[in-house]
Motif scaffolding. Sequence first.
Motif, PDB file in Angstrom:
ATOM      1  N   HIS A 259       0.839  -1.202   0.000  1.00 13.82           N
ATOM      2  CA  HIS A 259       0.000   0.000   0.000  1.00 13.82           C
ATOM      3  C   HIS A 259       0.876   1.254   0.000  1.00 13.82           C
ATOM      4  O   HIS A 259       0.624   2.201  -0.756  1.00 13.82           O
ATOM      5  CB  HIS A 259      -0.915  -0.018   1.224  1.00 13.82           C
ATOM      6  N   ASN A 260       1.923   1.248   0.827  1.00 12.76           N
ATOM      7  CA  ASN A 260       2.832   2.395   0.870  1.00 12.76           C
ATOM      8  C   ASN A 260       3.551   2.587  -0.461  1.00 12.76           C
ATOM      9  O   ASN A 260       3.688   3.715  -0.961  1.00 12.76           O
ATOM     10  CB  ASN A 260       3.853   2.221   1.995  1.00 12.76           C
ATOM     11  N   ASP A 261       4.021   1.483  -1.039  1.00 10.20           N
ATOM     12  CA  ASP A 261       4.718   1.574  -2.331  1.00 10.20           C
ATOM     13  C   ASP A 261       3.788   2.075  -3.427  1.00 10.20           C
ATOM     14  O   ASP A 261       4.187   2.861  -4.291  1.00 10.20           O
ATOM     15  CB  ASP A 261       5.298   0.214  -2.716  1.00 10.20           C
ATOM     16  N   LEU A 262       2.548   1.633  -3.391  1.00 17.86           N
ATOM     17  CA  LEU A 262       1.567   2.092  -4.370  1.00 17.86           C
ATOM     18  C   LEU A 262       1.383   3.605  -4.264  1.00 17.86           C
ATOM     19  O   LEU A 262       1.375   4.315  -5.276  1.00 17.86           O
ATOM     20  CB  LEU A 262       0.233   1.378  -4.145  1.00 17.86           C
ATOM     21  N   GLY A 263       1.248   4.103  -3.044  1.00 21.11           N
ATOM     22  CA  GLY A 263       1.056   5.530  -2.839  1.00 21.11           C
ATOM     23  C   GLY A 263       2.244   6.362  -3.280  1.00 21.11           C
ATOM     24  O   GLY A 263       2.082   7.506  -3.724  1.00 21.11           O
ATOM     25  N   LYS A 264       3.449   5.794  -3.169  1.00 21.23           N
ATOM     26  CA  LYS A 264       4.663   6.517  -3.545  1.00 21.23           C
ATOM     27  C   LYS A 264       5.012   6.356  -5.023  1.00 21.23           C
ATOM     28  O   LYS A 264       5.974   6.964  -5.504  1.00 21.23           O
ATOM     29  CB  LYS A 264       5.840   6.018  -2.700  1.00 21.23           C
ATOM     30  N   GLY A 265       4.248   5.519  -5.734  1.00 26.88           N
ATOM     31  CA  GLY A 265       4.553   5.270  -7.133  1.00 26.88           C
ATOM     32  C   GLY A 265       5.716   4.325  -7.333  1.00 26.88           C
ATOM     33  O   GLY A 265       6.320   4.288  -8.414  1.00 26.88           O
ATOM     34  N   ASN A 266       6.046   3.526  -6.309  1.00 31.84           N
ATOM     35  CA  ASN A 266       7.162   2.585  -6.396  1.00 31.84           C
ATOM     36  C   ASN A 266       6.718   1.259  -7.024  1.00 31.84           C
ATOM     37  O   ASN A 266       5.533   0.972  -7.126  1.00 31.84           O
ATOM     38  CB  ASN A 266       7.725   2.293  -5.003  1.00 31.84           C
ATOM     39  N   ILE A 297      -6.375  -5.902 -10.941  1.00 39.92           N
ATOM     40  CA  ILE A 297      -6.657  -4.501 -10.618  1.00 39.92           C
ATOM     41  C   ILE A 297      -5.358  -3.701 -10.474  1.00 39.92           C
ATOM     42  O   ILE A 297      -5.248  -2.558 -10.948  1.00 39.92           O
ATOM     43  CB  ILE A 297      -7.481  -4.409  -9.318  1.00 39.92           C
ATOM     44  N   LEU A 298      -4.361  -4.285  -9.815  1.00 43.24           N
ATOM     45  CA  LEU A 298      -3.123  -3.566  -9.530  1.00 43.24           C
ATOM     46  C   LEU A 298      -2.056  -3.743 -10.600  1.00 43.24           C
ATOM     47  O   LEU A 298      -0.983  -3.129 -10.516  1.00 43.24           O
ATOM     48  CB  LEU A 298      -2.568  -4.021  -8.171  1.00 43.24           C
ATOM     49  N   ALA A 299      -2.340  -4.544 -11.626  1.00 45.32           N
ATOM     50  CA  ALA A 299      -1.341  -4.842 -12.662  1.00 45.32           C
ATOM     51  C   ALA A 299      -0.717  -3.602 -13.295  1.00 45.32           C
ATOM     52  O   ALA A 299       0.503  -3.577 -13.539  1.00 45.32           O
ATOM     53  CB  ALA A 299      -1.961  -5.736 -13.737  1.00 45.32           C
ATOM     54  N   PRO A 300      -1.467  -2.526 -13.590  1.00 44.18           N
ATOM     55  CA  PRO A 300      -0.838  -1.355 -14.214  1.00 44.18           C
ATOM     56  C   PRO A 300       0.228  -0.681 -13.342  1.00 44.18           C
ATOM     57  O   PRO A 300       1.020   0.116 -13.852  1.00 44.18           O
ATOM     58  CB  PRO A 300      -2.024  -0.406 -14.448  1.00 44.18           C
ATOM     59  N   TYR A 301       0.229  -0.998 -12.018  1.00 45.15           N
ATOM     60  CA  TYR A 301       1.134  -0.317 -11.097  1.00 45.15           C
ATOM     61  C   TYR A 301       2.334  -1.170 -10.682  1.00 45.15           C
ATOM     62  O   TYR A 301       3.146  -0.723  -9.863  1.00 45.15           O
ATOM     63  CB  TYR A 301       0.356   0.086  -9.835  1.00 45.15           C
ATOM     64  N   VAL A 302       2.455  -2.383 -11.231  1.00 40.76           N
ATOM     65  CA  VAL A 302       3.493  -3.310 -10.784  1.00 40.76           C
ATOM     66  C   VAL A 302       4.892  -2.720 -10.922  1.00 40.76           C
ATOM     67  O   VAL A 302       5.740  -2.866 -10.053  1.00 40.76           O
ATOM     68  CB  VAL A 302       3.393  -4.656 -11.525  1.00 40.76           C
ATOM     69  N   LEU A 303       5.142  -2.024 -12.007  1.00 42.51           N
ATOM     70  CA  LEU A 303       6.466  -1.438 -12.237  1.00 42.51           C
ATOM     71  C   LEU A 303       6.562   0.016 -11.775  1.00 42.51           C
ATOM     72  O   LEU A 303       7.508   0.723 -12.094  1.00 42.51           O
ATOM     73  CB  LEU A 303       6.838  -1.552 -13.714  1.00 42.51           C
ATOM     74  N   GLY A 304       5.587   0.449 -11.018  1.00 44.96           N
ATOM     75  CA  GLY A 304       5.565   1.823 -10.542  1.00 44.96           C
ATOM     76  C   GLY A 304       4.397   2.588 -11.152  1.00 44.96           C
ATOM     77  O   GLY A 304       3.606   2.039 -11.915  1.00 44.96           O
ATOM     78  N   ARG A 305       4.290   3.849 -10.793  1.00 43.29           N
ATOM     79  CA  ARG A 305       3.175   4.668 -11.283  1.00 43.29           C
ATOM     80  C   ARG A 305       3.190   4.727 -12.807  1.00 43.29           C
ATOM     81  O   ARG A 305       4.200   5.077 -13.411  1.00 43.29           O
ATOM     82  CB  ARG A 305       3.269   6.080 -10.697  1.00 43.29           C
TER      83      ARG A 305
END
Length: 309
Positions: A259-266, A297-305
Amino acid sequence: MRIAVIGAGGVGGYFGARLAAAGHEVTFVARGRHLEAIRRDGLLVRSPLGELRTSRDSVVAGISELGPADLVLVAVKLWDTEAVAGQLSSSAAHRAPVLSLQNGVHKDTVLRGRLTDEQILGGVCFISAFIEEPGVVRHKGTLQKVVLGPYGSGAAETARAVLAAFRDAGVEAEASDDIERAIWEKFVFLVGLSATTATVRRPIGVVRAHERSRRLLYDVMAETVAVAQASGVRLDSGFAEDRLAFCDTLPADMTSSMHNDLGKGNRLELPWLSGGVADLADRLGVAAPRNRTVADILAPYVLGRPAGS
């Protein structure tokens, strides 16, 4: 002991500093601004259990710079495991026992691809710690626990020595005679916490308070239990209910690294969490639709924002 810690983030930085304070010869492998800060001032750990600072010469920039070691702690993100294993196999530390404190159930399988089975100790840790700024690790709360054990009888003596080192360093450490089960027990909870806090984008208090997100939390964990059982791991069928009750005891503001990494675009560890559960389920013929949906759902964010977001 001569201990190499690969990854000086929250987990590696904290436990490595504790071991160094107990008199062990600890060398961290770090990079970027974190490396520069440690070289300048040492690694500072801020903890309710007491502040620690390592020496400035306790860090190197790469695994190739490590000397012979009595123990290697691996604490990098999961996507770096393959590279770490390859570099270790050709380093001066290549004969040392290796204990991964990474998340997930895939880590030791990856390490075994490059290192000998006898070298690998199974382990899992429980701690909330993170890099607060370059050169500084923040330990949140007082929980700092390691559970470890050998996969075979040949490494039993090594496991006892490592256990003693953690205990001498003031770390709560337990031996397990079924370390694979212990790793999966944490994994069930970790997948549930990560999947729900990341998709809902809120801490566990919000997730557990709403009927439908609470059900999602339970379903994700129940699917993970089913995958564990299909893999031959001895988890009770009611373990998901047990972990759901455990979630009710957590601070409402608790969240997950994902969750934290998602918010930071990591970059995200998703492929080894809900994605890993879904992939294992497919191979084993087990249904895991909730984990697959989370992974989608989260696949677009796997490599970052994603670009443009």
